[in-house]
Design an enzyme around this catalytic site. Structure first.
Site, PDB file in Angstrom:
ATOM      1  CD  GLU A 120    -116.236 -56.330 -46.321  1.00  0.00           C
ATOM      2  OE1 GLU A 120    -116.993 -55.659 -45.968  1.00  0.00           O
ATOM      3  OE2 GLU A 120    -117.138 -57.730 -45.594  1.00  0.00           O
ATOM      4  CD  GLU A 128    -118.427 -60.855 -44.427  1.00  0.00           C
ATOM      5  OE1 GLU A 128    -117.527 -60.392 -43.453  1.00  0.00           O
ATOM      6  OE2 GLU A 128    -119.259 -59.587 -44.392  1.00  0.00           O
ATOM      7  CG  ASN A 180    -111.367 -67.045 -43.417  1.00  0.00           C
ATOM      8  OD1 ASN A 180    -110.782 -66.879 -43.990  1.00  0.00           O
ATOM      9  ND2 ASN A 180    -111.048 -68.769 -43.070  1.00  0.00           N
ATOM     10  CD  GLU A 222    -122.192 -57.175 -43.179  1.00  0.00           C
ATOM     11  OE1 GLU A 222    -122.520 -56.409 -42.373  1.00  0.00           O
ATOM     12  OE2 GLU A 222    -121.528 -56.862 -43.827  1.00  0.00           O
ATOM     13  CG  HIS A 227    -130.123 -47.730 -43.661  1.00  0.00           C
ATOM     14  ND1 HIS A 227    -131.862 -47.894 -43.447  1.00  0.00           N
ATOM     15  CD2 HIS A 227    -130.302 -46.613 -42.714  1.00  0.00           C
ATOM     16  CE1 HIS A 227    -132.687 -46.787 -43.634  1.00  0.00           C
ATOM     17  NE2 HIS A 227    -131.532 -45.388 -43.971  1.00  0.00           N
TER      18      HIS A 227
HETATM   19  C1  NOJ Z   1    -119.197 -54.639 -43.781  1.00  0.00           C
HETATM   20  C2  NOJ Z   1    -120.144 -54.215 -45.484  1.00  0.00           C
HETATM   21  O1  NOJ Z   1    -119.741 -55.190 -45.999  1.00  0.00           O
HETATM   22  C3  NOJ Z   1    -119.469 -53.519 -46.209  1.00  0.00           C
HETATM   23  O2  NOJ Z   1    -119.749 -53.187 -47.041  1.00  0.00           O
HETATM   24  C4  NOJ Z   1    -119.451 -51.551 -45.213  1.00  0.00           C
HETATM   25  O3  NOJ Z   1    -118.636 -50.927 -45.749  1.00  0.00           O
HETATM   26  C5  NOJ Z   1    -118.974 -52.189 -43.309  1.00  0.00           C
HETATM   27  N1  NOJ Z   1    -119.624 -53.224 -43.305  1.00  0.00           N
HETATM   28  C6  NOJ Z   1    -119.829 -51.127 -42.494  1.00  0.00           C
HETATM   29  O4  NOJ Z   1    -121.632 -51.382 -42.760  1.00  0.00           O
HETATM   30 CA    CA Z   2    -119.499 -57.659 -44.791  1.00  0.00          CA
END
Ligand code: NOJ
Ligand code: CA
Length: 704
Positions: free
Chosen positions: A509, A172, A194, A485, A415
């Site tokens: 995000e 990321e 980062n 992830e 999940h």
């Molecule tokens: C990181 C994810 O990329 C994001 O989409 C998610 O909302 C959060 N983790 C919480 O699970």
């Molecule tokens: Ca993420």
């Protein structure tokens, strides 16, 4: 259909020791030269139109001490040549059919001292090379532990690279564009800007790695079919300009536990003088096995909204309470704790999202923060963190299911494993059964935080096996998976098309976590997307995050028109409209494009492409004769030229163009856009101005 398949065996002996083997691509553009050094070290070299693009590079694997390494002392024992030409049908993809066309050379090498054999298999396509190591079943090699793979990619010069730091746990990052010799100097900056974890050297980078030579040759290095092996990063020897494979270690520092017969993933090199060919290459998919799911009727592309952005921006919370339950899951009585008043995943609010989805023709709604465990979900290496079946007291699973069903909307399960892979596997069957019982067909999984068991990495062999286990188990339940992830994809979606999405890169995000570079989405198609689609979650209309949460000053570094263009630029069978319904209601005319854009395509044309600078792509809808064009632009304002010669001759179309306005500025005026309509045909050439961080989206409808 397989058009032809020729195989001939040539029995060779050590007589060939000092000879080299050549292989040409079907169109003759690429030439591979394999040779053994005097000490029996295998090497390869790659040419494109007689220009060397990979200098002589070593091949082999270093094994743990108890075994002699598979690095040298080899002689050629056998060679097999094949040609292959097959066109296969996709379940979903950028086109309905893909041609898999290559010439193959498989060399059996025998190690003199140990009498062990390995096979190095090369497949040369019209766009580049794939090769892998194969370890046949044999008397002297059954179990072995990889200390390091020693594959080299020797560069012909100080190329420009689009790179992210080698990190065993996350991709990321924003990309850095630099010369190879500048990586070391820029490395610390790239890391500290980062949220990084463990880097293995100051010149270690991740794949897919995009390179450009001084002569304008684009080279992409990645891997395909990464299964039961560790993820490959590349370590640059910046004196000699040679990349060396660096596999992700496990908790003990080992790189892989293998048992013959087995194979490594494919190492891929795509190359062209035209950057569009890199995007059009299907080498990664072609090097994966055909679909292993017999009945795929339940796998379908999805356009969705989600109870998500409000938590990402900090406007709402995943957690039900601000109290930290002192005991682990299953014991805390959540009906007795004090709600924090910010919990978004409550029945009433979720129903509002369902209403919005139904009103605007979406397929599904994702809800995060629905289940117990978010009070202390990460940062504490908590093993038993979620059970994936226990909703918070204000989330009525049955009522939501019934309501969604009555509106024709599917719910997407969430999940979050919090990196506790063991805990997820512990609950997996029950979690999937719970989904089926409540009408969920797809799950978004997530692996935030350190991996448990501790010491393992997101990209080490056993954790990759976990992701694969989840995909295959989900297929048994007819469930689609969108993993965040997890390791970056390597084309496995061909074999398991229920892997409908992956994040595995810096997604939207980060626009709420301080922002991403404005040219990020002009790099991703050349890097992250080479391995498969990304759940990038585009569609942000409100760029000033403080408007959602006064405590968050982040700014989305993109224009509104750019966000629309991403629905075409960033291919995914799973597309989210990520912003809040309220923000869409403010710009309903622009939102129309998100409503109209399909998620299933018949074919794709790459109109313009330069990594880091611009990408313009046209795609034809699978269900109509309509076309959609998307553009994402980097930092330099430019005029994009869109030649509509792909439209059917003699047919008339109307183009609805969603573009930046004269005064759009991604920092100060990102929401300025214009919508214009034009009559077009296959002779039309459009010129569209794209400012920094800008872009456009075009819907081209056939006039009947
Ligand atoms: C990181 C994810 O990329 C994001 O989409 C998610 O909302 C959060 N983790 C919480 O699970
Ligand atoms: Ca993420």
């Amino acid at each position: 259909m397989v058009k032809y398949f020729v195989a001939f065996l040539v029995g060779v002996t050590s007589f060939f020791h000092s000879f080299s083997q050549e292989l040409k691509s079907p169109n003759g553009n690429f030439k591979l030269v394999f040779a053994l050094e005097n000490d029996g070290t295998p090497t390869y070299q790659l040419f494109m139109k007689n220009k060397e693009i990979i200098k002589k590079s070593k091949l082999g694997l270093e094994l743990q001490k108890d075994k002699k390494s598979l690095l040298n002392d080899f002689e050629l024992a056998n060679e097999v040549r094949n040609s292959f030409d097959e066109t296969w049908k996709t379940i979903w993809g950028e086109e309905t059919e893909i041609r898999n066309y290559y010439n193959e050379l498989a060399l059996t090498l025998k190690q003199n001292e140990t009498e062990r054999q390995i096979v190095i298999r090369f497949r040369l396509f019209n766009e580049g090379l794939g090769f892998r190591y194969e370890f046949p079943e044999q008397k002297n090699l059954t179990y072995f532990v990889v200390k390091e793979e020693r594959t080299e990619f020797a560069m012909t010069g100080d190329h420009t690279a689009f790179w992210i730091p080698g990190d065993y746990d996350t991709q990321e990052y924003d990309y850095t564009e630099s010369k190879l010799t500048e990586i070391r100097g820029l490395f610390k900056k790239a890391v500290t800007e980062n949220a990084s974890q463990k880097q293995f050297s100051d010149t270690g980078v991740q794949t897919s790695l995009m390179l450009k030579t001084a002569n304008g040759i684009y080279i992409n290095i990645h891997e395909a079919a990464l299964i039961n092996y560790s993820c490959m990063h590349l370590n640059l020897d910046d004196k000699n300009l040679v990349f060396q494979s660096h596999l992700t270690p496990d908790a003990k520092g080992n790189k892989g536990y293998l048992q013959t017969p087995c194979v490594s993933p494919w190492r891929t090199i795509i190359a062209s003088t035209d950057a569009r060919d890199v995007l059009a290459s299907r080498i990664t998919l072609n090097l994966n096995e055909p679909c292993k799911i017999t009945n795929t009727s339940w796998i379908r592309p999805i356009k969705y909204i989600g109870v998500w952005w409000e938590m990402i921006t900090g406007k709402s919370s995943w957690a039900y309470t601000d109290e930290v339950p002192s005991v682990h899951l299953g014991v805390t009585d959540f009906s007795k704790v004090k709600p924090n008043g910010k919990h978004a995943a409550n029945t009433k609010h979720v129903k509002e999202y369902i209403d919005f989805a139904a009103l605007h023709g979406f397929d599904a709604v994702l809800v995060e923060g629905w289940n117990e465990g978010w009070e202390d979900w990460f940062g504490h290496e908590k093993d038993y963190v979620f059970d994936f079946v226990t909703p918070y007291p204000d989330f009525d699973v049955k009522a939501i299911h019934e309501y969604a069903k009555s509106k024709g909307i599917k719910m997407i399960m969430h999940h979050e494993t919090s990196g506790s892979t063991r805990n997820y596997e512990r609950h997996l069957d029950k979690a999937f059964q719970f989904m089926k019982a409540n009408g969920y067909e797809a799950a978004k999984t997530g692996y935030v935080g350190n991996i448990l068991p501790l010491g393992e990495h997101h990209y080490s062999q056993s954790i990759l096996n976990h992701y694969q286990y989840v995909i295959e188990k989900a297929a048994d339940y007819k469930i689609m998976i969108n993993a965040h992830e997890a390791v970056r994809p390597t084309g496995i979606c061909r074999t398991y098309p229920n892997m409908i999405g992956n994040e595995s890169a810096r997604g939207t995000e980060f626009q709420a976590f301080g922002g991403s570079k404005a040219n990020h989405t002009t790099v991703l198609p050349f890097t992250r997307l080479i391995g498969g689609p990304m759940d990038y979650t585009p569609g942000i209309f409100e760029m000033d995050i403080a408007k959602l949460n006064p405590n968050n000053n982040s700014h989305v570094n993109a224009t509104l028109a750019n966000q629309l263009g991403l629905y075409v630029v960033m291919y995914s069978p799973l597309q989210m409209a990520a912003d809040l319904p309220d923000n869409y209601n403010r710009f309903l005319d622009a939102f129309q494009f998100i409503k109209d854009v399909p998620v299933e395509w018949a074919t794709t044309k790459y109109l313009e492409a330069e990594p880091g600078y611009y990408v313009t792509i046209a795609r034809k809808d699978k269900k109509s004769n309509n076309w959609y064009v998307g553009n994402s632009n980097g930092y330099n304002s430019r005029a994009a030229s869109v030649n509509l010669d792909f439209l059917e001759k003699g047919k008339k179309y109307e183009a609805i163009i969603y573009s930046d306005a004269e005064n759009t500025d991604y920092k100060t005026n990102p929401q300025a856009y214009k919508i214009t309509k034009h009559k077009v045909n296959n002779k039309t050439k459009l010129s569209l101005i794209t400012p920094a961080g800008g872009g456009f989206a075009i819907q081209i409808k056939e006039i009947k």
